[in-house]
Design an enzyme around this catalytic site. Structure first.
Site, short mmCIF file in Angstrom:
data_model
loop_
_atom_site.label_atom_id
_atom_site.label_comp_id
_atom_site.label_asym_id
_atom_site.label_seq_id
_atom_site.Cartn_x
_atom_site.Cartn_y
_atom_site.Cartn_z
N ASN A 11 67.74 -28.73 8.34
CA ASN A 11 67.51 -29.49 7.12
C ASN A 11 66.02 -29.84 7.08
O ASN A 11 65.58 -30.73 7.79
CB ASN A 11 68.38 -30.76 7.15
CG ASN A 11 68.11 -31.67 5.98
OD1 ASN A 11 67.40 -31.31 5.04
ND2 ASN A 11 68.68 -32.87 6.03
N LYS A 13 64.34 -31.11 4.73
CA LYS A 13 64.08 -32.31 3.92
C LYS A 13 62.87 -32.07 3.01
O LYS A 13 62.68 -30.95 2.55
CB LYS A 13 63.88 -33.53 4.83
CG LYS A 13 65.07 -33.71 5.79
CD LYS A 13 65.10 -35.05 6.48
CE LYS A 13 66.29 -35.09 7.43
NZ LYS A 13 66.46 -36.40 8.07
N HIS A 97 74.14 -36.31 2.09
CA HIS A 97 73.29 -36.73 3.21
C HIS A 97 73.03 -38.24 3.10
O HIS A 97 72.90 -38.77 1.99
CB HIS A 97 71.96 -35.96 3.18
CG HIS A 97 71.16 -36.17 4.44
ND1 HIS A 97 70.39 -37.29 4.63
CD2 HIS A 97 71.07 -35.43 5.56
CE1 HIS A 97 69.84 -37.21 5.84
NE2 HIS A 97 70.23 -36.10 6.43
N GLU A 99 70.47 -39.93 3.43
CA GLU A 99 69.26 -40.29 2.67
C GLU A 99 69.56 -40.29 1.17
O GLU A 99 69.02 -41.10 0.41
CB GLU A 99 68.11 -39.34 3.03
CG GLU A 99 67.56 -39.67 4.42
CD GLU A 99 67.04 -38.50 5.21
OE1 GLU A 99 66.74 -37.44 4.62
OE2 GLU A 99 66.93 -38.63 6.45
N GLU A 169 76.77 -37.56 11.08
CA GLU A 169 75.41 -38.01 11.34
C GLU A 169 75.37 -39.54 11.36
O GLU A 169 75.31 -40.17 10.30
CB GLU A 169 74.46 -37.51 10.25
CG GLU A 169 74.43 -36.00 10.12
CD GLU A 169 73.13 -35.52 9.50
OE1 GLU A 169 72.44 -34.72 10.14
OE2 GLU A 169 72.77 -35.96 8.40
N GLY A 175 66.38 -39.28 12.66
CA GLY A 175 64.93 -39.42 12.66
C GLY A 175 64.42 -40.57 13.52
O GLY A 175 63.26 -40.95 13.43
N SER A 215 68.74 -36.76 15.53
CA SER A 215 67.84 -36.62 16.69
C SER A 215 68.34 -35.59 17.70
O SER A 215 68.15 -35.74 18.90
CB SER A 215 67.60 -37.97 17.36
OG SER A 215 66.97 -38.86 16.45
P1 PGA Z 1 66.93 -35.60 12.53
O1 PGA Z 1 67.65 -35.44 11.10
O2 PGA Z 1 67.35 -34.39 13.35
O3 PGA Z 1 65.46 -35.61 12.22
O4 PGA Z 1 67.41 -36.86 13.13
C1 PGA Z 1 68.95 -34.96 10.97
C2 PGA Z 1 69.37 -34.99 9.52
O5 PGA Z 1 69.01 -35.93 8.82
O6 PGA Z 1 70.07 -34.08 9.04
#
Ligand code: PGA
Length: 256
Positions: A11, A13, A97, A99, A169, A175, A215
């Protein structure tokens, strides 16, 4: 060794111009573009979908979008439809997601509409679910995940359910560098599997991939991917560099 083929999805983003995206995908294809033991999907931003898709031709790596709107067309400024994604040969779409839930106020009901439309258009949804830190600390993780899974999959038929990919997640792990322990992750993955069994029956539920996201890195991936119900990863930060993404793919291949 699981009967489900592992899946590693990147992803990206809101990162990478089209030129940067092409450079990254060319390296990824050069390294893992013939891998068949693990399914690989890259999800660039909308502006780079088409040019990245062209570089994926002839490789086993698939193209995914990060979002879409449930309507087919019309006055929805700034939005993209399932048909538009299909027209550039996207096969997957990330939906719900955290976000998007947090910053764009997407509800389970809206995400459910998108899941149904994606499936109708032969796009495989990567449906994201997961609890916040406050929800985990108050002991409501499983309840939150259950509500999200059930509401977002409402009306999905048994026949189409095997095309769905779930990504668990934990929001507090995205992140942040704070990865869920393997026990924490496996507990929720097994719980999601039990929900899928209730919704679709055992045979179908055993075919649905449940990815971990938050992460995930080459260092923690082997242990996570060795868990019975962890069928791959949805990768943010570590998907933006060839080396770490390729190492994650290799970890999934090794986990079988
Ligand atoms: P990350 O993001 O690996 O940077 O924690 C995962 C995601 O949001 O899909």
């Amino acid at each position: 060794m699981s009967s489900r083929k592992k899946l590693i999805a990147g992803n990206w983003k809101m990162n990478k111009t089209s030129a940067d995206a092409v450079a990254l995908v060319q390296e990824i294809v050069a390294e893992v573009g013939r891998v068949t033991e693990t399914e690989i999907v890259v999800c660039p931003p909308f502006t780079a979908l088409e040019c990245v898709g062209k570089k994926l031709e002839g490789s086993t790596v698939k193209l995914g979008a990060q979002n879409m709107h449930p309507e087919a067309s019309g006055a929805y400024t700034g939005e993209i439809s399932a048909g538009m994604l299909r027209s550039i040969f996207a096969t997957h779409v990330i939906l719900g997601h955290s976000e998007r839930r947090t910053y764009f106020h997407e509800t389970d009901q809206f995400i459910n509409q998108k899941v149904l439309v994606a499936l109708k258009n032969q796009l495989k949804p990567i449906l994201c679910v997961g609890e916040t830190l406050a929800e985990r600390e108050s002991g409501s993780t499983l309840k939150v995940v259950q509500t999200q899974v059930e509401a977002c999959l409402e009306g999905v038929s048994k026949e189409l359910a095997t095309s769905v990919v779930i990504a668990y997640e934990p929001v507090w792990a995205i992140g942040t560098g704070k990865v869920a322990t393997t026990a924490q992750a496996q507990e929720v993955h097994a719980f999601i599997r039990s929900l899928l069994i209730k919704l679709f029956g055992d045979a179908v539920a055993q075919k649905i991939r449940i990815l971990y996201g938050g992460s995930m890195k080459p260092a923690n991936a082997p242990e996570l991917l060795a868990q019975k119900d962890i069928d791959g990863g949805l990768i943010g930060g570590a998907a933006l560099e060839t080396r770490s993404f390729v190492d994650l793919v290799n970890a999934a291949v090794a986990a079988g």
